[in-house]
Design a protein around this motif. Sequence first.
Motif, PDB file in Angstrom:
ATOM      1  N   SER A  89       1.428  -1.530  -0.322  1.00  0.00           N
ATOM      2  CA  SER A  89      -0.160   0.219  -0.052  1.00  0.00           C
ATOM      3  C   SER A  89       0.875   0.848   0.058  1.00  0.00           C
ATOM      4  O   SER A  89       2.015   1.430   0.070  1.00  0.00           O
ATOM      5  CB  SER A  89      -0.320  -0.112   0.960  1.00  0.00           C
ATOM      6  N   GLU A 124      -3.404   6.806  -1.013  1.00  0.00           N
ATOM      7  CA  GLU A 124      -4.316   6.367  -0.426  1.00  0.00           C
ATOM      8  C   GLU A 124      -5.381   4.931  -1.180  1.00  0.00           C
ATOM      9  O   GLU A 124      -6.115   4.759  -1.106  1.00  0.00           O
ATOM     10  CB  GLU A 124      -5.540   7.265   0.257  1.00  0.00           C
ATOM     11  N   LYS A 131      -8.526   1.852  -3.712  1.00  0.00           N
ATOM     12  CA  LYS A 131      -8.183   3.191  -2.470  1.00  0.00           C
ATOM     13  C   LYS A 131      -8.962   2.815  -0.916  1.00  0.00           C
ATOM     14  O   LYS A 131     -10.022   3.074  -0.989  1.00  0.00           O
ATOM     15  CB  LYS A 131      -9.499   4.672  -2.475  1.00  0.00           C
ATOM     16  N   CYS A 132      -7.971   1.475  -0.029  1.00  0.00           N
ATOM     17  CA  CYS A 132      -9.236   1.154   0.339  1.00  0.00           C
ATOM     18  C   CYS A 132      -7.650   0.697   1.597  1.00  0.00           C
ATOM     19  O   CYS A 132      -6.163   1.087   0.952  1.00  0.00           O
ATOM     20  CB  CYS A 132      -9.842   0.276   0.559  1.00  0.00           C
ATOM     21  N   ASP A 133      -7.095  -0.221   3.043  1.00  0.00           N
ATOM     22  CA  ASP A 133      -6.725  -0.492   3.454  1.00  0.00           C
ATOM     23  C   ASP A 133      -6.404  -1.614   2.919  1.00  0.00           C
ATOM     24  O   ASP A 133      -7.040  -2.782   2.528  1.00  0.00           O
ATOM     25  CB  ASP A 133      -6.871  -0.169   5.054  1.00  0.00           C
ATOM     26  N   THR A 174      -8.759  -4.708   4.384  1.00  0.00           N
ATOM     27  CA  THR A 174     -10.072  -4.356   3.287  1.00  0.00           C
ATOM     28  C   THR A 174     -10.158  -5.142   1.875  1.00  0.00           C
ATOM     29  O   THR A 174     -10.094  -6.436   1.546  1.00  0.00           O
ATOM     30  CB  THR A 174     -10.652  -3.064   3.610  1.00  0.00           C
TER      31      THR A 174
END
Length: 66
Positions: free
Chosen positions: A19, A24, A40-42, A45
């Motif tokens: 990441s 982001e 666009k997530c961690d 997820t």
Amino acid sequence: MKLKPCPKCGCPDELELDSSSIAEASWIDCHWCDHKMQAKCDEETLAARWNKISRKDMPVYTPPPN
């Protein structure tokens, strides 16, 4: 979180989860077949989304000969 095999080629070992806080976004790359998933997530997820992909018609992975 452990990643399930690549849904495109079935490779269980050549996966990379990474990441960028600047972008982001997180991504998963299969270094065997170059299949990618990015969002666009961690990382957690994205890994959960990756693991939910159907592997019903996934090919049987055959490792390269030594």
